[in-house]
Design an enzyme around this catalytic site. Sequence first.
Site, PDB file in Angstrom:
ATOM      1  N   GLY A  15      41.755  40.628  35.263  1.00  0.00           N
ATOM      2  CA  GLY A  15      42.805  41.466  35.868  1.00  0.00           C
ATOM      3  C   GLY A  15      42.669  41.466  37.380  1.00  0.00           C
ATOM      4  N   ARG A  76      43.149  35.257  32.360  1.00  0.00           N
ATOM      5  CA  ARG A  76      42.030  35.464  31.430  1.00  0.00           C
ATOM      6  C   ARG A  76      42.005  34.180  30.600  1.00  0.00           C
ATOM      7  NH1 ARG A  76      41.415  41.121  32.062  1.00  0.00           N
ATOM      8  NH2 ARG A  76      43.375  42.245  32.226  1.00  0.00           N
ATOM      9  N   ASP A 107      33.287  41.803  34.274  1.00  0.00           N
ATOM     10  CA  ASP A 107      32.110  41.380  33.512  1.00  0.00           C
ATOM     11  C   ASP A 107      32.396  40.174  32.608  1.00  0.00           C
ATOM     12  OD1 ASP A 107      33.644  43.115  31.801  1.00  0.00           O
ATOM     13  OD2 ASP A 107      31.927  43.066  30.437  1.00  0.00           O
ATOM     14  N   THR A 130      37.280  44.637  39.991  1.00  0.00           N
ATOM     15  CA  THR A 130      37.984  45.264  38.864  1.00  0.00           C
ATOM     16  C   THR A 130      38.309  46.715  39.197  1.00  0.00           C
ATOM     17  OG1 THR A 130      37.727  46.152  36.622  1.00  0.00           O
ATOM     18  CG2 THR A 130      35.714  45.529  37.737  1.00  0.00           C
ATOM     19  N   ASP A 132      38.558  48.976  37.137  1.00  0.00           N
ATOM     20  CA  ASP A 132      37.922  49.866  36.157  1.00  0.00           C
ATOM     21  C   ASP A 132      36.531  50.374  36.587  1.00  0.00           C
ATOM     22  OD1 ASP A 132      40.117  49.597  34.589  1.00  0.00           O
ATOM     23  OD2 ASP A 132      39.164  48.418  33.009  1.00  0.00           O
ATOM     24  N   ASP A 134      33.600  49.244  36.039  1.00  0.00           N
ATOM     25  CA  ASP A 134      32.749  49.361  34.855  1.00  0.00           C
ATOM     26  C   ASP A 134      31.679  48.274  34.786  1.00  0.00           C
ATOM     27  OD1 ASP A 134      34.516  47.336  34.488  1.00  0.00           O
ATOM     28  OD2 ASP A 134      35.095  47.887  32.461  1.00  0.00           O
ATOM     29  N   ARG A 176      40.466  50.464  30.237  1.00  0.00           N
ATOM     30  CA  ARG A 176      40.438  50.047  28.837  1.00  0.00           C
ATOM     31  C   ARG A 176      39.238  50.640  28.097  1.00  0.00           C
ATOM     32  NH1 ARG A 176      42.075  44.360  28.211  1.00  0.00           N
ATOM     33  NH2 ARG A 176      40.643  44.110  29.959  1.00  0.00           N
TER      34      ARG A 176
HETATM   35  O1  F6P Z   1      41.773  44.989  34.980  1.00  0.00           O
HETATM   36  C1  F6P Z   1      41.445  46.083  34.208  1.00  0.00           C
HETATM   37  C2  F6P Z   1      42.674  46.576  33.488  1.00  0.00           C
HETATM   38  O2  F6P Z   1      43.662  46.987  34.411  1.00  0.00           O
HETATM   39  C3  F6P Z   1      42.390  47.679  32.487  1.00  0.00           C
HETATM   40  O3  F6P Z   1      42.312  48.953  33.074  1.00  0.00           O
HETATM   41  C4  F6P Z   1      43.533  47.510  31.533  1.00  0.00           C
HETATM   42  O4  F6P Z   1      43.186  47.983  30.267  1.00  0.00           O
HETATM   43  C5  F6P Z   1      43.727  46.022  31.501  1.00  0.00           C
HETATM   44  O5  F6P Z   1      43.234  45.522  32.716  1.00  0.00           O
HETATM   45  C6  F6P Z   1      45.150  45.581  31.301  1.00  0.00           C
HETATM   46  O6  F6P Z   1      45.187  44.200  31.235  1.00  0.00           O
HETATM   47  P1  F6P Z   1      46.530  43.339  31.210  1.00  0.00           P
HETATM   48  O7  F6P Z   1      47.171  43.448  32.552  1.00  0.00           O
HETATM   49  O8  F6P Z   1      46.088  41.965  30.891  1.00  0.00           O
HETATM   50  O9  F6P Z   1      47.403  43.937  30.141  1.00  0.00           O
END
Ligand code: F6P
Length: 326
Positions: A15, A76, A107, A130, A132, A134, A176
Amino acid sequence: MEKKVTKIGVLTSGGDAPGMNAAIRAVVRTGIYNKLEVYGIKRGYQGMIDNDIFKMESTSVANIIQRGGTILKTARCKDFFTTEGRKKAYENLNALGINGVVIIGGDGSFRGAQIFSREYDIPCIGLPGTIDKDIAGTDFTIGFDTAVNTAVEAIDKVRDTADAHDRLFIIEVMGRDSGYIALHSGIATGAENILIPERKTDVEGVVNALIEKHGRKKLVNIIVVAEGEEFGAVELGKVITERIPDQEVRVTILGHIQRGGSPTCFDRLIASRMGYAAVECLLEGRFNVFVGILNNDMHYIPLDKAVKKKQRMSEDWMKIVKILSS
Ligand code: F6P
Protein backbone atom coordinates in the site's frame (compact mmCIF):
# COMPACT_ATOMS: atom_id res chain seq x y z
CA MET A 1 34.68 -10.73 0.30
CA GLU A 2 31.59 -8.56 -0.14
CA LYS A 3 31.25 -6.83 -3.51
CA LYS A 4 31.27 -3.06 -3.60
CA VAL A 5 27.85 -1.61 -4.34
CA THR A 6 27.95 0.50 -7.52
CA LYS A 7 24.43 0.43 -8.96
CA ILE A 8 21.34 0.46 -6.82
CA GLY A 9 17.63 0.02 -7.46
CA VAL A 10 14.78 1.58 -5.50
CA LEU A 11 11.15 0.49 -5.40
CA THR A 12 7.94 1.07 -3.47
CA SER A 13 5.82 -1.94 -2.62
CA GLY A 14 2.48 -2.74 -0.94
CA GLY A 15 0.00 0.00 0.00
CA ASP A 16 1.31 3.47 -0.82
CA ALA A 17 1.98 5.85 2.05
CA PRO A 18 2.47 9.65 2.04
CA GLY A 19 6.20 10.33 2.25
CA MET A 20 7.24 7.52 -0.07
CA ASN A 21 8.21 10.13 -2.68
CA ALA A 22 10.34 11.96 -0.13
CA ALA A 23 12.09 8.64 0.62
CA ILE A 24 12.68 7.92 -3.09
CA ARG A 25 14.13 11.41 -3.48
CA ALA A 26 16.51 10.87 -0.57
CA VAL A 27 17.69 7.50 -1.91
CA VAL A 28 18.25 8.83 -5.43
CA ARG A 29 20.08 11.99 -4.38
CA THR A 30 22.21 10.30 -1.70
CA GLY A 31 23.11 7.56 -4.20
CA ILE A 32 24.12 10.04 -6.90
CA TYR A 33 26.04 12.16 -4.37
CA ASN A 34 28.05 9.02 -3.61
CA LYS A 35 28.69 8.34 -7.32
CA LEU A 36 26.31 5.40 -7.52
CA GLU A 37 24.05 4.76 -10.48
CA VAL A 38 20.44 4.70 -9.29
CA TYR A 39 17.60 2.84 -11.00
CA GLY A 40 13.88 3.21 -10.38
CA ILE A 41 11.90 -0.03 -10.39
CA LYS A 42 8.23 0.46 -11.29
CA ARG A 43 5.26 -1.13 -9.46
CA GLY A 44 7.30 -2.79 -6.74
CA TYR A 45 8.59 -6.31 -7.28
CA GLN A 46 6.40 -6.59 -10.39
CA GLY A 47 8.72 -4.15 -12.16
CA MET A 48 11.72 -6.29 -11.21
CA ILE A 49 10.05 -9.31 -12.81
CA ASP A 50 8.81 -7.38 -15.88
CA ASN A 51 12.12 -5.51 -16.27
CA ASP A 52 10.31 -2.18 -15.87
CA ILE A 53 13.46 -0.47 -14.62
CA PHE A 54 14.91 2.91 -15.62
CA LYS A 55 17.93 4.99 -14.75
CA MET A 56 17.18 7.94 -12.49
CA GLU A 57 18.91 11.29 -12.33
CA SER A 58 18.82 13.95 -9.66
CA THR A 59 16.18 15.78 -11.74
CA SER A 60 13.95 12.66 -11.81
CA VAL A 61 13.02 13.43 -8.21
CA ALA A 62 12.64 17.19 -8.47
CA ASN A 63 9.43 18.65 -7.02
CA ILE A 64 8.17 15.40 -5.45
CA ILE A 65 8.98 15.80 -1.74
CA GLN A 66 5.53 17.33 -1.13
CA ARG A 67 3.55 14.84 -3.20
CA GLY A 68 1.51 11.90 -1.92
CA GLY A 69 1.38 8.53 -3.71
CA THR A 70 4.58 7.25 -5.29
CA ILE A 71 6.16 8.28 -8.60
CA LEU A 72 7.45 4.69 -8.92
CA LYS A 73 3.92 3.29 -8.51
CA THR A 74 3.36 0.29 -6.29
CA ALA A 75 1.81 -3.17 -6.28
CA ARG A 76 1.26 -6.18 -4.07
CA CYS A 77 3.13 -8.70 -6.23
CA LYS A 78 2.19 -12.36 -5.76
CA ASP A 79 4.64 -13.57 -8.44
CA PHE A 80 7.61 -12.48 -6.32
CA PHE A 81 6.62 -15.13 -3.79
CA THR A 82 7.31 -17.84 -6.41
CA THR A 83 10.77 -19.25 -7.19
CA GLU A 84 10.34 -18.49 -10.90
CA GLY A 85 9.30 -14.88 -10.18
CA ARG A 86 12.37 -14.21 -8.05
CA LYS A 87 14.65 -15.89 -10.59
CA LYS A 88 13.32 -13.62 -13.34
CA ALA A 89 13.75 -10.60 -11.05
CA TYR A 90 17.34 -11.57 -10.31
CA GLU A 91 18.18 -12.07 -14.00
CA ASN A 92 16.84 -8.60 -14.81
CA LEU A 93 18.79 -6.91 -12.01
CA ASN A 94 21.91 -8.87 -12.87
CA ALA A 95 21.72 -7.91 -16.56
CA LEU A 96 21.73 -4.24 -15.54
CA GLY A 97 24.49 -4.76 -12.98
CA ILE A 98 22.28 -3.62 -10.09
CA ASN A 99 23.97 -4.87 -6.92
CA GLY A 100 21.88 -3.31 -4.15
CA VAL A 101 18.16 -2.60 -3.73
CA VAL A 102 16.19 -0.30 -1.42
CA ILE A 103 12.66 -1.48 -0.73
CA ILE A 104 10.15 1.02 0.66
CA GLY A 105 7.12 -0.82 2.01
CA GLY A 106 5.57 -2.81 4.83
CA ASP A 107 6.34 -6.11 6.51
CA GLY A 108 5.11 -8.19 3.53
CA SER A 109 7.51 -6.34 1.25
CA PHE A 110 10.34 -6.92 3.74
CA ARG A 111 9.53 -10.63 3.81
CA GLY A 112 9.94 -10.74 0.03
CA ALA A 113 13.26 -8.90 0.29
CA GLN A 114 14.51 -11.28 2.93
CA ILE A 115 13.76 -14.38 0.85
CA PHE A 116 15.29 -12.76 -2.25
CA SER A 117 18.49 -11.68 -0.56
CA ARG A 118 18.91 -15.14 0.96
CA GLU A 119 18.59 -16.80 -2.45
CA TYR A 120 20.63 -14.31 -4.48
CA ASP A 121 23.69 -12.28 -3.82
CA ILE A 122 21.95 -8.88 -3.91
CA PRO A 123 21.84 -6.91 -0.67
CA CYS A 124 18.48 -5.39 0.21
CA ILE A 125 17.71 -2.53 2.59
CA GLY A 126 14.15 -1.91 3.78
CA LEU A 127 12.51 1.40 4.65
CA PRO A 128 9.28 1.10 6.64
CA GLY A 129 6.56 2.76 4.58
CA THR A 130 3.02 2.06 5.77
CA ILE A 131 0.23 4.15 7.21
CA ASP A 132 -0.60 1.30 9.61
CA LYS A 133 2.60 1.76 11.71
CA ASP A 134 2.61 -1.95 12.40
CA ILE A 135 6.27 -2.89 11.99
CA ALA A 136 8.25 -3.97 15.05
CA GLY A 137 11.66 -2.35 15.57
CA THR A 138 10.77 1.25 14.70
CA ASP A 139 8.85 3.96 16.53
CA PHE A 140 7.63 5.44 13.27
CA THR A 141 6.76 4.38 9.76
CA ILE A 142 6.63 6.69 6.76
CA GLY A 143 3.02 7.76 6.18
CA PHE A 144 1.47 7.17 9.59
CA ASP A 145 1.66 10.77 10.74
CA THR A 146 0.00 12.08 7.57
CA ALA A 147 -2.70 9.41 7.63
CA VAL A 148 -3.55 10.01 11.27
CA ASN A 149 -3.71 13.78 10.70
CA THR A 150 -6.01 13.24 7.71
CA ALA A 151 -8.23 11.08 9.93
CA VAL A 152 -8.24 13.77 12.64
CA GLU A 153 -9.25 16.46 10.17
CA ALA A 154 -12.07 14.31 8.81
CA ILE A 155 -13.33 13.29 12.26
CA ASP A 156 -13.36 16.95 13.40
CA LYS A 157 -15.59 17.72 10.42
CA VAL A 158 -17.90 14.83 11.19
CA ARG A 159 -18.17 16.06 14.76
CA ASP A 160 -19.50 19.41 13.52
CA THR A 161 -22.43 17.76 11.80
CA ALA A 162 -22.86 15.24 14.64
CA ASP A 163 -23.19 18.16 17.00
CA ALA A 164 -25.67 19.99 14.76
CA HIS A 165 -27.99 16.97 14.69
CA ASP A 166 -27.32 15.44 18.12
CA ARG A 167 -26.17 12.26 16.42
CA LEU A 168 -23.91 9.37 17.24
CA PHE A 169 -21.30 8.70 14.55
CA ILE A 170 -19.38 5.49 14.21
CA ILE A 171 -16.28 6.26 12.13
CA GLU A 172 -14.19 3.52 10.60
CA VAL A 173 -10.53 4.36 10.01
CA MET A 174 -7.88 2.26 8.24
CA GLY A 175 -5.76 -0.42 9.88
CA ARG A 176 -6.20 -3.96 8.64
CA ASP A 177 -4.58 -5.62 11.64
CA SER A 178 -3.66 -2.63 13.67
CA GLY A 179 -5.38 -0.02 15.81
CA TYR A 180 -2.75 2.74 15.76
CA ILE A 181 -4.66 5.12 13.48
CA ALA A 182 -7.85 4.53 15.46
CA LEU A 183 -6.26 5.01 18.86
CA HIS A 184 -4.27 8.12 17.96
CA SER A 185 -6.99 9.84 15.92
CA GLY A 186 -9.65 8.84 18.45
CA ILE A 187 -7.84 10.36 21.42
CA ALA A 188 -6.93 13.47 19.42
CA THR A 189 -10.56 14.09 18.44
CA GLY A 190 -12.06 13.38 21.86
CA ALA A 191 -13.82 10.19 20.75
CA GLU A 192 -16.16 8.66 23.29
CA ASN A 193 -14.94 5.17 22.48
CA ILE A 194 -12.25 3.54 20.35
CA LEU A 195 -12.43 -0.04 19.10
CA ILE A 196 -9.29 -1.76 17.83
CA PRO A 197 -8.28 -5.26 16.73
CA GLU A 198 -5.77 -5.66 19.58
CA ARG A 199 -8.54 -5.59 22.16
CA LYS A 200 -11.67 -7.72 22.38
CA THR A 201 -14.72 -5.55 21.80
CA ASP A 202 -17.19 -5.56 24.67
CA VAL A 203 -20.31 -4.67 22.66
CA GLU A 204 -22.51 -4.81 25.75
CA GLY A 205 -20.15 -2.39 27.52
CA VAL A 206 -20.20 0.00 24.55
CA VAL A 207 -24.03 -0.01 24.43
CA ASN A 208 -24.42 0.37 28.20
CA ALA A 209 -22.06 3.36 28.25
CA LEU A 210 -24.17 4.98 25.51
CA ILE A 211 -27.42 4.23 27.37
CA GLU A 212 -25.96 5.92 30.43
CA LYS A 213 -24.90 8.97 28.35
CA HIS A 214 -28.27 9.04 26.62
CA GLY A 215 -29.95 9.11 30.04
CA ARG A 216 -28.13 12.33 30.89
CA LYS A 217 -28.78 13.82 27.44
CA LYS A 218 -25.26 13.45 26.08
CA LEU A 219 -26.39 12.70 22.55
CA VAL A 220 -23.33 13.66 20.49
CA ASN A 221 -20.90 10.81 20.46
CA ILE A 222 -18.08 9.66 18.22
CA ILE A 223 -16.90 6.08 18.24
CA VAL A 224 -13.75 5.41 16.21
CA VAL A 225 -13.40 1.85 14.94
CA ALA A 226 -10.32 0.38 13.26
CA GLU A 227 -11.01 -1.40 9.99
CA GLY A 228 -9.64 -4.68 11.39
CA GLU A 229 -11.72 -4.64 14.57
CA GLU A 230 -13.67 -7.86 14.85
CA PHE A 231 -17.26 -6.63 15.35
CA GLY A 232 -17.32 -4.01 12.58
CA ALA A 233 -18.61 -0.43 12.40
CA VAL A 234 -21.75 -1.23 10.39
CA GLU A 235 -22.78 -4.10 12.67
CA LEU A 236 -22.21 -1.95 15.73
CA GLY A 237 -24.44 0.74 14.21
CA LYS A 238 -27.25 -1.79 13.82
CA VAL A 239 -26.95 -3.03 17.40
CA ILE A 240 -26.99 0.51 18.81
CA THR A 241 -30.02 1.46 16.71
CA GLU A 242 -31.91 -1.59 17.99
CA ARG A 243 -30.99 -0.99 21.61
CA ILE A 244 -31.35 2.82 21.70
CA PRO A 245 -34.07 3.51 19.08
CA ASP A 246 -34.34 7.25 19.72
CA GLN A 247 -30.60 7.84 19.25
CA GLU A 248 -29.81 8.80 15.65
CA VAL A 249 -26.84 6.80 14.39
CA ARG A 250 -24.70 7.22 11.26
CA VAL A 251 -21.74 5.19 10.07
CA THR A 252 -18.89 6.84 8.12
CA ILE A 253 -16.05 4.91 6.51
CA LEU A 254 -13.08 7.18 5.85
CA GLY A 255 -11.29 4.70 3.56
CA HIS A 256 -8.50 5.54 1.14
CA ILE A 257 -8.63 9.29 1.76
CA GLN A 258 -6.23 8.36 4.58
CA ARG A 259 -3.63 7.02 2.15
CA GLY A 260 -3.37 10.11 -0.03
CA GLY A 261 -2.43 13.74 0.33
CA SER A 262 0.68 15.79 0.85
CA PRO A 263 2.92 14.29 3.56
CA THR A 264 3.29 16.16 6.84
CA CYS A 265 6.58 17.78 7.78
CA PHE A 266 7.22 14.85 10.12
CA ASP A 267 6.77 12.22 7.39
CA ARG A 268 8.95 14.18 4.96
CA LEU A 269 11.62 14.43 7.63
CA ILE A 270 11.74 10.75 8.61
CA ALA A 271 11.50 9.70 4.94
CA SER A 272 14.49 11.90 4.11
CA ARG A 273 16.51 10.63 7.07
CA MET A 274 15.66 7.01 6.37
CA GLY A 275 16.34 7.29 2.62
CA TYR A 276 19.75 8.77 3.32
CA ALA A 277 20.47 6.05 5.91
CA ALA A 278 19.50 3.28 3.46
CA VAL A 279 22.18 4.33 0.98
CA GLU A 280 24.72 4.75 3.78
CA CYS A 281 23.92 1.18 4.83
CA LEU A 282 24.65 -0.14 1.35
CA LEU A 283 27.91 1.82 1.17
CA GLU A 284 29.02 0.60 4.59
CA GLY A 285 28.27 -3.01 3.67
CA ARG A 286 25.39 -3.28 6.14
CA PHE A 287 23.18 -5.68 4.21
CA ASN A 288 19.71 -7.17 4.58
CA VAL A 289 18.45 -4.88 7.29
CA PHE A 290 15.67 -2.35 7.48
CA VAL A 291 16.07 1.14 8.82
CA GLY A 292 14.12 2.01 11.94
CA ILE A 293 14.01 5.01 14.24
CA LEU A 294 14.06 4.33 17.98
CA ASN A 295 14.30 7.20 20.47
CA ASN A 296 15.15 9.47 17.53
CA ASP A 297 18.22 7.40 16.60
CA MET A 298 18.66 5.32 13.48
CA HIS A 299 18.60 1.59 14.04
CA TYR A 300 19.31 -1.21 11.61
CA ILE A 301 17.22 -4.28 12.16
CA PRO A 302 17.71 -7.61 10.32
CA LEU A 303 15.00 -8.08 7.70
CA ASP A 304 14.02 -11.41 9.22
CA LYS A 305 13.01 -9.57 12.42
CA ALA A 306 10.49 -7.46 10.48
CA VAL A 307 7.36 -8.88 11.98
CA LYS A 308 4.01 -7.21 12.19
CA LYS A 309 3.89 -5.22 15.41
CA LYS A 310 0.82 -5.79 17.52
CA GLN A 311 0.38 -2.75 19.62
CA ARG A 312 0.67 -3.33 23.34
CA MET A 313 -2.62 -1.88 24.45
CA SER A 314 -1.92 0.14 27.50
CA GLU A 315 -5.03 0.15 29.70
CA ASP A 316 -3.99 3.70 30.64
CA TRP A 317 -4.85 4.88 27.16
CA MET A 318 -8.37 3.47 27.36
CA LYS A 319 -8.74 5.02 30.80
CA ILE A 320 -7.77 8.39 29.28
CA VAL A 321 -10.43 7.94 26.57
CA LYS A 322 -13.07 7.14 29.19
CA ILE A 323 -12.23 9.96 31.59
CA LEU A 324 -11.71 12.68 28.99
CA SER A 325 -14.90 11.92 27.05
CA SER A 326 -17.25 11.64 30.02
O1 F6P B 1 -1.48 0.07 3.47
C1 F6P B 1 -2.19 -0.34 4.58
C2 F6P B 1 -3.66 -0.32 4.27
O2 F6P B 1 -4.09 0.99 3.95
C3 F6P B 1 -4.53 -0.90 5.38
O3 F6P B 1 -4.80 0.01 6.40
C4 F6P B 1 -5.73 -1.35 4.60
O4 F6P B 1 -6.37 -2.40 5.26
C5 F6P B 1 -5.14 -1.82 3.30
O5 F6P B 1 -3.93 -1.13 3.14
C6 F6P B 1 -6.02 -1.60 2.11
O6 F6P B 1 -5.40 -2.12 0.99
P1 F6P B 1 -5.92 -1.93 -0.51
O7 F6P B 1 -5.74 -0.50 -0.88
O8 F6P B 1 -5.09 -2.85 -1.32
O9 F6P B 1 -7.38 -2.31 -0.50
